[in-house]
Scaffold this active site. Structure first.
Site, PDB file in Angstrom:
ATOM      1  CB  THR A 150      -0.976  -0.012   1.190  1.00 22.86           C
ATOM      2  OG1 THR A 150      -0.241  -0.234   2.401  1.00 22.86           O
ATOM      3  CG2 THR A 150      -2.023  -1.085   1.016  1.00 22.86           C
ATOM      4  CB  THR A 187       1.970  -4.828  13.726  1.00 24.57           C
ATOM      5  OG1 THR A 187       3.214  -5.385  13.317  1.00 24.57           O
ATOM      6  CG2 THR A 187       1.825  -4.948  15.212  1.00 24.57           C
ATOM      7  CD  GLU A 271       2.496   5.774   5.828  1.00 25.81           C
ATOM      8  OE1 GLU A 271       1.779   5.140   5.039  1.00 25.81           O
ATOM      9  OE2 GLU A 271       2.042   6.547   6.694  1.00 25.81           O
ATOM     10  CG  ASN A 394      -0.176   8.399   8.425  1.00 23.46           C
ATOM     11  OD1 ASN A 394      -0.840   7.385   8.220  1.00 23.46           O
ATOM     12  ND2 ASN A 394       1.140   8.388   8.419  1.00 23.46           N
ATOM     13  CB  THR A 399      -9.070  14.273   2.060  1.00 24.39           C
ATOM     14  OG1 THR A 399      -8.070  14.567   3.043  1.00 24.39           O
ATOM     15  CG2 THR A 399     -10.317  13.751   2.742  1.00 24.39           C
TER      16      THR A 399
END
Length: 399
Positions: A150, A187, A271, A394, A399
């Site tokens: 992802t 996780t 990230e 994040n 959006t």
């Protein structure tokens, strides 16, 4: 020993872009298949809000007849009600029909955005194609690892070899994960495969042992996902007879190594992270105490942001230790950062703060070592720092 990234004997894999993601060219579908029935086991998220694939797969393991794992990325199929369960079962039935096996022999995993219904149309086209592309070569293994991703920036794979009675036994694994990572089972998504012969109970025990020393020892931001799944499949294709106790212990060590490498790869790909942090805690009476202390340090936002700024702010670390349930006082803590003694006997040590800071700034890896005088138990935990880029990524996820 490490080896070229490849599948164990009797396994095939494939990955492709079916069109689930906004960019239709990005891989989003993976399939792993054993040519023979496997003993299979799984561990799953302890988050009470869990995805439909978790509920379906959890019903099917442990088992002595697992043949395939189908994985989609880009959609978690979580918080999707009865339709989500139907969609997860539908995915396994599509694979089962294509492979001419039982639906109960197929496990399913989904990862991605929560609360959106699974789009069946691209999967209806993609699943037959991914079955058609199944292969045992290294490219197929890589493609399948890519289909799970992802927000990952790199595919995560690991392979180890073990020689038993002159025969080569292989353990290979894949994982995905870069955020929403916190230890409360696994996780993220991971699949470990071996051609060693194991019973169902042995498969289950070995998986849980490995998870507790790897995936349960990683954290990015302390958030346990709705989709966490780790599966171990053993098909016995290496043609080694039943393993004795010593051989089982050797195999366990290799499975642990694969799981640890995959778990650490998740943290290295966290990230927006600038630092990969290893936390070693030793000298406790029980491993659970060392684990609690390490986990508390790893999840502390103030500790993580200090490391982002290459600030050896030992007070935040010692304070984090003090808010655990482990009985101790400040005189019991010995703290080192990157090999430099920082704190002992309740007082700061005499160290060059600027030199330690510069060392943190110039190196991605940071080692935090905490020692106690209570016993011989220890643990190792891995985490990342918390950067502005992590917050940006994040804050813009949906959006």
């Amino acid at each position: 020993m490490t080896a070229e990234l490849s599948l164990p004997q009797g396994f095939r894999a494939a990955g492709l872009a079916s069109g689930i993601k906004e960019d239709k060219s990005i891989f989003d579908l993976s399939l792993f298949v054993s040519d023979a029935a496997c003993c299979g086991a799984g561990v799953f998220t302890k988050n009470q809000v869990c995805g439909a694939p978790v509920k379906v797969s959890r019903e099917r393991v442990p088992s002595d007849s697992i043949r395939a794992v189908i994985i989609n990325s880009g959609n978690a199929n979580a918080c999707t009600g009865d339709r989500g369960i139907e969609d997860a079962r539908w995915m396994t039935s599509q694979v089962a029909n294509g492979l001419e096996i039982s639906e109960e022999e197929v496990l399913v995993c989904s990862t991605g955005i929560i609360g959106h219904f699974l789009p069946r149309s691209p999967l209806e086209q993609g699943i037959p194609k991914v079955i058609q592309q199944l292969d045992s070569d290294s490219q197929a293994f890589l493609d399948a690892a890519r289909g799970m991703m992802t927000t990952d920036t790199v595919p995560k794979q690991s392979t180890r070899l073990l020689t038993i009675r002159g025969n080569t036994v292989r353990v290979s694994g894949v994982a995905k994960g870069a955020a929403m990572i916190a230890p409360n089972m696994a996780t993220m998504l991971a699949l470990i495969m071996t051609d060693a012969p194991l019973s169902t109970s042995q498969t289950d025990q070995m998986l849980r042992h490995a998870v507790n020393r790897s995936f349960n020892c990683v954290s990015v931001e302390g958030h346990t996902s709705t989709s966490d799944t780790v599966v171990l499949m053993a098909n016995g294709a290496a043609e080694v007879e039943e393993l004795n106790e010593q051989e089982l212990n050797q195999l366990q060590s290799v499975i642990d190594e694969v799981a640890m490498e995959l778990g650490q790869a998740i943290i290295r790909d966290a990230e927006g992270a600038d630092h990969f942090i290893t936390i070693e805690v030793s000298g406790t009476k029980q491993r659970s105490e060392a684990f609690e202390i390490a986990q508390t340090i790893a999840n502390d936002a103030l500790v993580k942001t200090a490391i982002t700024g290459s600030d050896p702010n030992w007070g935040r670390i010692v304070s984090a230790i003090g808010r655990t349930t482990v009985k101790l006082n400040e005189q019991d803590v010995i703290l080192s950062i990157n090999g430099t003694l920082i704190y002992e006997n309740g007082l700061p040590a005499d160290f060059d703060e600027q030199a330690v800071s510069e060392g943190m700034r110039q190196n991605r890896d940071v080692l935090i070592q905490v020692r106690f005088p209570f016993g011989d138990e220890s643990t190792v935990f891995w985490t990342s720092d918390l950067t502005q880029e992590y917050v940006r990524l994040n804050s813009e996820y949906t959006t």
